[in-house]
Write an enzyme that holds these catalytic residues in place. Structure first.
Site, short mmCIF file in Angstrom:
data_model
loop_
_atom_site.label_atom_id
_atom_site.label_comp_id
_atom_site.label_asym_id
_atom_site.label_seq_id
_atom_site.Cartn_x
_atom_site.Cartn_y
_atom_site.Cartn_z
N SER A 262 0.78 -1.21 0.09
CA SER A 262 0.07 0.01 0.07
C SER A 262 0.81 1.33 0.07
CB SER A 262 -1.07 0.07 1.22
OG SER A 262 -2.09 0.73 0.75
N TRP A 353 -9.94 0.36 -5.46
CA TRP A 353 -9.43 1.63 -5.06
C TRP A 353 -7.84 1.95 -5.70
CZ3 TRP A 353 -10.77 6.21 -3.99
CH2 TRP A 353 -10.06 7.18 -2.97
N HIS A 403 -7.75 -5.78 -0.33
CA HIS A 403 -6.40 -4.95 0.09
C HIS A 403 -5.79 -5.44 1.28
CE1 HIS A 403 -4.05 -1.23 -0.37
NE2 HIS A 403 -4.16 -0.98 0.96
C1 GTR Z 1 -5.49 4.50 1.46
C2 GTR Z 1 -4.66 5.16 0.54
C3 GTR Z 1 -4.12 4.40 -0.47
C4 GTR Z 1 -3.36 3.41 0.11
C5 GTR Z 1 -3.79 3.01 1.32
C6 GTR Z 1 -2.74 2.46 2.68
O1 GTR Z 1 -6.26 5.13 2.35
O2 GTR Z 1 -5.81 6.10 -0.16
O3 GTR Z 1 -3.11 5.04 -1.42
O4 GTR Z 1 -1.92 3.83 0.40
O5 GTR Z 1 -4.43 3.96 2.21
O6 GTR Z 1 -1.46 2.71 2.51
O7 GTR Z 1 -3.33 1.70 3.41
#
Ligand code: GTR
Length: 422
Positions: A262, A353, A403
């Site tokens: 992420s 996302w 995710h």
């Molecule tokens: C989300 C963000 C993403 C990703 C994620 C994370 O809120 O929008 O770009 O980086 O966090 O790092 O868990």
């Protein structure tokens, strides 16, 4: 009544990025038409025909553009001031691993910063290749091992894990075990080195803490517009972690694979692009500003990321909010900066996302640069089906599920590292 109250509380607590996620475009037919810049044509329109031209002309101009407009310049040089081994065991993980906890200290003027690296190394390997990574919630969360020191650095509250008043406690020990199959990694002959990312720079919109102020002059409180945001600061920290690993006799520092999930996947990519000592890079679900193409505007966009996380990129990046069409680069060229070293881009099916297709296309369109070096990248135009990895110097998979980092992901990373790094 109870239902009404909980609905009210839910609405109040629905996080801002949750709303943003719900509003984002997930309709492929609404992806705007765009032309991707060719990584093998310079900004002046000159065709790059060989490695020499790539390394002398094109790579530096791309790196410069990403530095000045995305992640930001590191404003100076700072070396580790002191290394302190605070704990060590030859019989961790039921005798399979050699564990070390090492504090890297930084000093400049009246500033000091300590970062603790937790290292597990396979006992049966003399100089181990290592996966180097940041963790989100402190080193003590990646395993249940009671010896792991709990970080005192700032952390965002997470009451469900007992994280309140921005402090980590015993209650969160081992809560991220599912993301870190430490035994599997060690049994496969690799070491694992992790640092809590908040020790290098707390993940909040405040540029007066962490490593940033080390380089301020007088009463400066913010980096200049082209200077580092948090991602570049975290990437810088990975470079210092590698400086340490180069001095550790139990590690093969020529085989350090930088991994991140992420926001930390964005960080791993930038670390790999800027520090060519990293042997390989893994981007797990890195999305916008990571592996995903910006010009697709699918899922998270530059405007949204700059709004939710204004501190991640340099200020100049805000010039591209709702203005992707004027970008002379896209994220496939960030991947290309890693060539010829192996890079693995991974997506998750439900992680729209982060735009799985945009992540795949980056790996695909970065491939010509790897081919210039005689390496294999992605050779098919279509995304592979779920759970069917494409393993080459440039690798890609999309796994079922959300995710996250799963055992499935690590199994592929180990298989790929065996083929292309070890
Ligand atoms: C989300 C963000 C993403 C990703 C994620 C994370 O809120 O929008 O770009 O980086 O966090 O790092 O868990």
């Amino acid at each position: 009544m109870k239902i009404l109250i909980s609905a009210f509380v839910l609405i109040l607590l629905f996080p801002v990025w949750g709303i943003a996620q719900a509003e984002a475009n997930y309709d492929e037919s609404k992806v705007p038409a765009f032309k991707l810049p060719d990584p093998l044509v310079t900004f002046n329109g000159k065709k790059i025909k060989n490695v020499k031209q790539w390394e002398k002309k094109r790579r530096p101009e791309l790196l410069h553009f990403f530095t000045e407009n995305f992640y930001g310049e590191v404003p100076g040089e700072l070396k580790i001031d002191d290394v302190h081994l605070i704990e060590e065991s030859e019989s961790a993980l039921n005798g399979k691993a050699h564990r070390k906890q090492v504090v890297l200290s930084f000093k400049k003027d009246n500033h000091t910063l300590d970062c603790t690296m937790l290292i597990y190394l396979p006992r049966n390997v003399e100089k181990a290749p290592v996966f180097l990574a940041y963790d989100f919630l402190g080193n003590h969360t990646i395993t249940k091992d009671p010896e792991i020191v709990i970080s005192e650095a700032w952390v965002a509250d997470k009451p469900s894990l007992g994280i309140i008043n921005n402090q980590l406690t015993e209650q969160s020990r081992g809560v991220r075990c599912d993301r870190w199959p430490v035994e599997k990694i060690v049994e496969a002959g690799y070491g694992l080195a992790v640092i809590y990312y908040g020790e290098v720079d707390p993940d909040k919109n405040d540029m007066t803490d962490g490593i940033h102020p080390f380089f301020y002059v007088d009463d400066q409180e913010q980096p200049a517009n082209n200077e580092w945001g948090a991602i570049a600061a975290w990437s810088w920290g990975l470079g210092r972690a590698l400086d340490y690993l180069e001095t550790d006799a139990d590690v093969d520092a020529s085989k350090v694979i930088v991994f991140g999930h992420s926001r930390l996947g964005k960080t791993a990519l930038w670390a790999g692009a800027t520090d060519q000592r990293f042997a390989a890079v893994i981007s797990n679900n890195s999305g916008c500003g990571g592996a995903a193409l910006s010009k697709r505007r699918f899922g998270e966009t530059i405007a949204r990321i700059n709004r939710s996380f204004p501190h991640w990129f340099c200020n100049n990046f805000k010039n591209y909010s709702n203005n992707e069409q004027t970008l002379p680069v896209d994220q496939h060229e960030l991947i290309a900066l890693i060539a010829p070293r192996p890079v693995y881009v991974a997506s998750a099916e439900e992680d729209r996302w982060a735009d799985p297709k945009g992540e795949f296309l980056s790996a695909l369109y970065a491939t010509p640069v790897f081919e210039l070096y005689g390496k294999k990248g992605i050779s098919q135009q279509e995304m592979p089906p779920v759970n069917q990895p494409l393993l080459n110097t440039v690798s890609y998979h999309i796994r079922t599920g959300e995710h996250n980092v799963k055992d499935y992901d690590w199994e592929q990373y180990i298989r790929w590292a065996d083929m292309f790094v070890k």
